[in-house]
Scaffold this motif. Structure first.
Motif, PDB file in Angstrom:
ATOM      1  N   ASN A 135       0.822  -1.211   0.000  1.00 24.93           N
ATOM      2  CA  ASN A 135       0.000   0.000   0.000  1.00 24.93           C
ATOM      3  C   ASN A 135       0.854   1.259   0.000  1.00 24.93           C
ATOM      4  O   ASN A 135       0.443   2.301  -0.516  1.00 24.93           O
ATOM      5  N   LEU A 136       2.054   1.194   0.581  1.00 22.48           N
ATOM      6  CA  LEU A 136       2.950   2.355   0.538  1.00 22.48           C
ATOM      7  C   LEU A 136       3.418   2.633  -0.892  1.00 22.48           C
ATOM      8  O   LEU A 136       3.619   3.786  -1.273  1.00 22.48           O
ATOM      9  N   ILE A 137       3.587   1.582  -1.672  1.00 13.99           N
ATOM     10  CA  ILE A 137       3.963   1.766  -3.081  1.00 13.99           C
ATOM     11  C   ILE A 137       2.890   2.583  -3.799  1.00 13.99           C
ATOM     12  O   ILE A 137       3.183   3.515  -4.556  1.00 13.99           O
ATOM     13  N   LYS A 138       1.650   2.236  -3.526  1.00 12.52           N
ATOM     14  CA  LYS A 138       0.547   2.981  -4.168  1.00 12.52           C
ATOM     15  C   LYS A 138       0.469   4.408  -3.650  1.00 12.52           C
ATOM     16  O   LYS A 138       0.169   5.347  -4.391  1.00 12.52           O
ATOM     17  N   LEU A 139       0.730   4.569  -2.341  1.00 12.91           N
ATOM     18  CA  LEU A 139       0.698   5.911  -1.752  1.00 12.91           C
ATOM     19  C   LEU A 139       1.760   6.801  -2.389  1.00 12.91           C
ATOM     20  O   LEU A 139       1.465   7.937  -2.796  1.00 12.91           O
ATOM     21  N   PHE A 140       2.981   6.302  -2.516  1.00 12.37           N
ATOM     22  CA  PHE A 140       4.058   7.133  -3.070  1.00 12.37           C
ATOM     23  C   PHE A 140       3.863   7.402  -4.559  1.00 12.37           C
ATOM     24  O   PHE A 140       4.424   8.365  -5.085  1.00 12.37           O
ATOM     25  N   SER A 163      14.289  -1.900  10.744  1.00 15.34           N
ATOM     26  CA  SER A 163      13.522  -2.810   9.888  1.00 15.34           C
ATOM     27  C   SER A 163      12.086  -2.342   9.694  1.00 15.34           C
ATOM     28  O   SER A 163      11.441  -2.703   8.709  1.00 15.34           O
ATOM     29  N   VAL A 164      11.570  -1.526  10.639  1.00 13.64           N
ATOM     30  CA  VAL A 164      10.185  -1.040  10.528  1.00 13.64           C
ATOM     31  C   VAL A 164      10.029  -0.136   9.318  1.00 13.64           C
ATOM     32  O   VAL A 164       9.036  -0.205   8.584  1.00 13.64           O
ATOM     33  N   VAL A 165      11.017   0.735   9.094  1.00 10.19           N
ATOM     34  CA  VAL A 165      10.924   1.703   7.992  1.00 10.19           C
ATOM     35  C   VAL A 165      11.742   1.263   6.775  1.00 10.19           C
ATOM     36  O   VAL A 165      11.922   2.048   5.837  1.00 10.19           O
ATOM     37  N   ALA A 166      12.235   0.031   6.796  1.00 14.26           N
ATOM     38  CA  ALA A 166      12.994  -0.469   5.640  1.00 14.26           C
ATOM     39  C   ALA A 166      12.197  -0.412   4.337  1.00 14.26           C
ATOM     40  O   ALA A 166      12.769  -0.135   3.272  1.00 14.26           O
ATOM     41  N   PRO A 167      10.854  -0.676   4.359  1.00 11.79           N
ATOM     42  CA  PRO A 167      10.099  -0.565   3.096  1.00 11.79           C
ATOM     43  C   PRO A 167      10.196   0.809   2.443  1.00 11.79           C
ATOM     44  O   PRO A 167      10.132   0.925   1.219  1.00 11.79           O
ATOM     45  N   LEU A 168      10.381   1.864   3.239  1.00 13.21           N
ATOM     46  CA  LEU A 168      10.495   3.205   2.665  1.00 13.21           C
ATOM     47  C   LEU A 168      11.769   3.317   1.823  1.00 13.21           C
ATOM     48  O   LEU A 168      11.765   3.960   0.764  1.00 13.21           O
ATOM     49  N   ILE A 189      11.136   1.715  -1.514  1.00 16.53           N
ATOM     50  CA  ILE A 189      10.225   2.499  -2.366  1.00 16.53           C
ATOM     51  C   ILE A 189      10.947   3.697  -2.954  1.00 16.53           C
ATOM     52  O   ILE A 189      10.762   4.046  -4.130  1.00 16.53           O
ATOM     53  N   LEU A 190      11.786   4.361  -2.133  1.00 13.78           N
ATOM     54  CA  LEU A 190      12.497   5.546  -2.621  1.00 13.78           C
ATOM     55  C   LEU A 190      13.466   5.199  -3.747  1.00 13.78           C
ATOM     56  O   LEU A 190      13.810   6.058  -4.560  1.00 13.78           O
ATOM     57  N   ALA A 191      13.901   3.956  -3.796  1.00 19.99           N
ATOM     58  CA  ALA A 191      14.794   3.551  -4.886  1.00 19.99           C
ATOM     59  C   ALA A 191      14.101   3.658  -6.235  1.00 19.99           C
ATOM     60  O   ALA A 191      14.757   3.859  -7.265  1.00 19.99           O
ATOM     61  N   ASP A 192      12.765   3.529  -6.248  1.00 22.84           N
ATOM     62  CA  ASP A 192      11.993   3.645  -7.491  1.00 22.84           C
ATOM     63  C   ASP A 192      11.408   5.041  -7.688  1.00 22.84           C
ATOM     64  O   ASP A 192      10.751   5.293  -8.700  1.00 22.84           O
ATOM     65  N   HIS A 193      11.601   5.932  -6.714  1.00 19.77           N
ATOM     66  CA  HIS A 193      11.076   7.307  -6.802  1.00 19.77           C
ATOM     67  C   HIS A 193      12.224   8.274  -6.505  1.00 19.77           C
ATOM     68  O   HIS A 193      12.341   8.816  -5.400  1.00 19.77           O
ATOM     69  N   ASP A 249      23.163   2.445   4.435  1.00 17.55           N
ATOM     70  CA  ASP A 249      23.913   1.200   4.598  1.00 17.55           C
ATOM     71  C   ASP A 249      22.985   0.058   4.993  1.00 17.55           C
ATOM     72  O   ASP A 249      23.113  -1.061   4.497  1.00 17.55           O
ATOM     73  N   TYR A 250      22.035   0.361   5.863  1.00 20.98           N
ATOM     74  CA  TYR A 250      21.080  -0.674   6.264  1.00 20.98           C
ATOM     75  C   TYR A 250      20.205  -1.065   5.079  1.00 20.98           C
ATOM     76  O   TYR A 250      19.878  -2.222   4.888  1.00 20.98           O
ATOM     77  N   GLN A 251      19.895  -0.102   4.249  1.00 21.68           N
ATOM     78  CA  GLN A 251      19.112  -0.374   3.046  1.00 21.68           C
ATOM     79  C   GLN A 251      19.890  -1.309   2.115  1.00 21.68           C
ATOM     80  O   GLN A 251      19.343  -2.277   1.587  1.00 21.68           O
ATOM     81  N   ALA A 252      21.223  -1.031   1.956  1.00 20.19           N
ATOM     82  CA  ALA A 252      22.041  -1.883   1.090  1.00 20.19           C
ATOM     83  C   ALA A 252      22.154  -3.280   1.661  1.00 20.19           C
ATOM     84  O   ALA A 252      22.106  -4.276   0.948  1.00 20.19           O
ATOM     85  N   LYS A 253      22.268  -3.382   2.988  1.00 18.94           N
ATOM     86  CA  LYS A 253      22.337  -4.687   3.624  1.00 18.94           C
ATOM     87  C   LYS A 253      21.063  -5.471   3.400  1.00 18.94           C
ATOM     88  O   LYS A 253      21.081  -6.652   3.067  1.00 18.94           O
ATOM     89  N   GLU A 254      19.950  -4.840   3.561  1.00 21.96           N
ATOM     90  CA  GLU A 254      18.664  -5.510   3.368  1.00 21.96           C
ATOM     91  C   GLU A 254      18.510  -5.979   1.926  1.00 21.96           C
ATOM     92  O   GLU A 254      18.063  -7.082   1.669  1.00 21.96           O
ATOM     93  N   SER A 255      18.906  -5.099   0.975  1.00 17.54           N
ATOM     94  CA  SER A 255      18.702  -5.452  -0.428  1.00 17.54           C
ATOM     95  C   SER A 255      19.621  -6.591  -0.849  1.00 17.54           C
ATOM     96  O   SER A 255      19.245  -7.443  -1.638  1.00 17.54           O
ATOM     97  N   SER A 256      20.874  -6.643  -0.308  1.00 18.20           N
ATOM     98  CA  SER A 256      21.787  -7.712  -0.687  1.00 18.20           C
ATOM     99  C   SER A 256      21.347  -9.050  -0.140  1.00 18.20           C
ATOM    100  O   SER A 256      21.515 -10.082  -0.780  1.00 18.20           O
ATOM    101  N   GLU A 257      20.765  -9.056   1.075  1.00 19.54           N
ATOM    102  CA  GLU A 257      20.321 -10.311   1.651  1.00 19.54           C
ATOM    103  C   GLU A 257      19.090 -10.855   0.942  1.00 19.54           C
ATOM    104  O   GLU A 257      18.881 -12.056   0.856  1.00 19.54           O
TER     105      GLU A 257
END
Length: 599
Positions: free
Chosen positions: A51-56, A131-136, A139-143, A282-290
């Protein structure tokens, strides 16, 4: 000099997108643009990425400060008795934070010394799990055109409007109330649905018992919450309403405007010590690599489809501020595209159906035309097969009319009709009986018949006149009696409706959703339904868009649900329309029925 500020409030049941421009006074801001998007963005303590994807996708390009509910953060004030601030920092880093399981690798962390009085330190501890705000971050990677300047807790943003401390502030945003204790920092954060707002009175009494120096309770809520809190706290603490309840029925609730404008002011003044967290790349990069390998293997068909963001319904009569242009205010829903798709599909089905009907009509017309053309020929053939024997009558009586040159057919070669004609021609001639008397007897017979006729007429006329005179004389002597005929009305039996079954109100789990712009309307109806002995009733904003009417959404139309409708109409004084599309509001199948307030 302050510039335009964009705030994005992401709450459980809705999101607010606000643009504010500087006012006439320093650090004052006035709302310029405002959009409310209804939908589920939080599931307990997790952000819903789909739903955040649709919101952004609906957010304009620019930099935003995000405000999240307090319950996603750890906000508390710690009292420490140490010699210096260096000792405080060492105690936090080496003892307190490890005991709480909070580290800089997995948490955004903000620690601030609020006060120091003779070695007694008040330390504000605010933490947010990364990890709570990791989805943001994903999403920002596509916006790339959207930037998040900071992430902050809701109650902290109201600091600029809190004039006395220690105090308690209660904010209303969406269908939830947020309570926090303000004492330089922020402590004791709670959140409950608006329908349970009166329970906050007991929470305030408990806080007052623990902190006797509490001075007041600040409210930024609607009038219903205001009345309930003031009634229960009138002997405990003074309660001050900061919102303008006189404008409660306008297009945008005054308490929402007040909270947003106070938030912009709080962000602009550093002295308020507002925690502001930046996304950890950095946390975003860690999450995406895993998760890269899992994302590559994931079937695209199993991805969560966007809950399609609905059509913006511009609210009437926006609030105007003196000397400032009217704020653009709009309310949107996460279901509009689905409705548009369904409308398009229905139009396509209608077109296909109409084409099929036209084809069937053309086929029918062709069949009728063929029948009209072929039927006369069939009738003609039948008529040709039938034999009219009357045309041979004269031939049978007078065989001489046959052609003399015609050769007689042998019996073997004769057709069926020729055989029948031959039989008719063999009928023997009858002898004529001739009357040999003269005509005198005929004259006598005629004269006698005429005389008999005259005598019969005379006798009939005379007897008739005599009978009429006799009957008239008798009727004149009889009294006239009027006979009244009774007309019995026909009675039509009226069918008696079958009685509706009795329902057990305690067995029903109900949801009331507000599809209007009336603030707190769903909470009012929840109170009415609970007063009618329905125990499990909740309130939310509507996900769908409805026509101006009130509905009762159920799973099927049966006598029990009709009885439920009658009970709810009696409890709320509403006229409800029974509808079986409950899944539009109850996507998780949690409720037995949903009341939609649409007017």
């Amino acid at each position: 000099m302050p510039t335009d500020t964009r705030l994005l409030y992401i709450l459980s049941d809705l999101a607010y997108i606000a643009k504010l421009i500087p006012g006439k006074k320093a650090h004052d801001f006035v709302l310029s643009d405002f959009r409310q998007i209804n939908g589920e963005f939080l599931d307990e303590s997790n952000l819903l990425e789909a739903n955040l994807i649709k919101l952004f996708s609906k957010i304009e390009a620019g930099s935003y400060k995000i405000v999240l509910p307090d319950f996603l953060f750890t906000s508390t004030i710690v009292n420490l008795e140490l010699d210096s601030e260096e000792a405080v920092k060492e105690h936090l880093n080496n003892k307190l934070l490890p005991e709480l399981g909070i580290n800089s690798e997995d948490y955004y962390l903000d620690t601030t010394v609020l006060s120091n009085y003779k070695g007694a330190f008040k330390v504000q501890l605010t933490a947010l799990e990364k990890s709570v705000v990791a989805p943001l971050s994903k999403i920002l990677a596509d916006h790339k055109d959207i930037k998040i300047d900071s992430i902050s807790p809701l109650s902290w943003t109201s600091k600029s409007i809190i004039s006395l401390e220690p105090s308690v502030a209660i904010l209303q945003m969406g269908d939830h109330l947020f309570l926090a204790e303000h004492y330089i920092g922020v402590d004791q954060c709670y959140a409950v649905p608006v329908a349970d707002g009166e329970n906050f009175a007991e929470t305030v009494k408990t806080l007052k018992g623990a902190e006797s120096s509490l001075q007041t309770v600040y409210l930024m809520t609607n009038s219903l919450v205001d009345d309930a809190i003031k009634e229960k706290l009138k002997e405990t603490l003074p309660v001050q309403q900061l919102a303008d309840l006189a404008s409660e029925n306008e297009s945008m609730p005054s308490y929402v405007r007040q909270i947003i404008e106070a938030g912009a002011k709080t962000f602009s003044i550093p002295e308020f010590l507002l925690p502001q967290f930046s996304l950890d790349k950095d946390y975003q990069a860690k999450e995406s690599s895993e998760s890269k390998k899992d994302e590559e293997d994931e079937d695209l068909n199993n991805l969560v489809k966007p809950a399609i963001i609905g059509g913006a319904a511009t609210l009437p009569s926006p609030i105007t501020m003196p000397g400032v242009k009217e704020a653009k205010i709009a309310v949107e829903s996460l279901d509009e595209e689905a409705e548009l798709e369904s409308e398009t599909e229905s139009e396509i089905k209608k077109e296909e159906t109409s084409e099929k009907i036209e084809i069937e009509v053309e086929k029918t017309k062709k069949i009728e035309t063929i029948e009209k053309v072929t039927m006369p020929e069939k009738q003609t053939q039948v008529e040709e097969k039938e034999v009219d024997f009357s045309q041979f009558a004269n031939l049978a009586l007078d065989p001489s009319v046959f052609n003399k040159d015609q050769k007689p057919k042998s019996e073997e070669n004769l057709s069926k009709n020729d055989k029948e004609i031959a039989k008719m021609s063999e009928i023997p001639e009858k002898k004529l009986i001739k009357n040999r008397n003269d005509g005198s007897s005929v004259t006598k017979m005629f004269f006698i018949g005429f005389l008999s006729f005259v005598v019969t007429i005379a006798l009939g006329v005379g007897l008739g006149l005599a009978y009429l005179q006799w009957t008239n004389r008798g009727e004149n002597n009889k009294p006239v009696v009027e006979v009244a005929t009774e007309v019995t009305p026909e009675t039509t039996a009226t069918p008696t409706p079958e009685p509706l079954p009795e329902i057990t109100k305690a067995d029903y789990k109900l949801l009331v959703v507000n599809a209007t712009t009336k603030a707190g309307y769903a909470s009012t109806v929840v109170t009415q339904v609970k007063d009618a002995e329905f125990e499990d009733v909740s309130a939310k904003n509507a996900k769908g868009i409805y026509e101006e009417a009130d509905y009762l959404l159920v799973k099927e139309d049966n006598p029990s649900n009709q009885a439920l409708l009658k009970e709810l109409e009696k409890a709320t004084s509403l006229t409800l329309i029974l509808n079986t599309e409950i899944e539009k509001e109850d996507t998780s199948d949690l409720y037995d029925a949903v009341i939609v307030l649409g007017q």
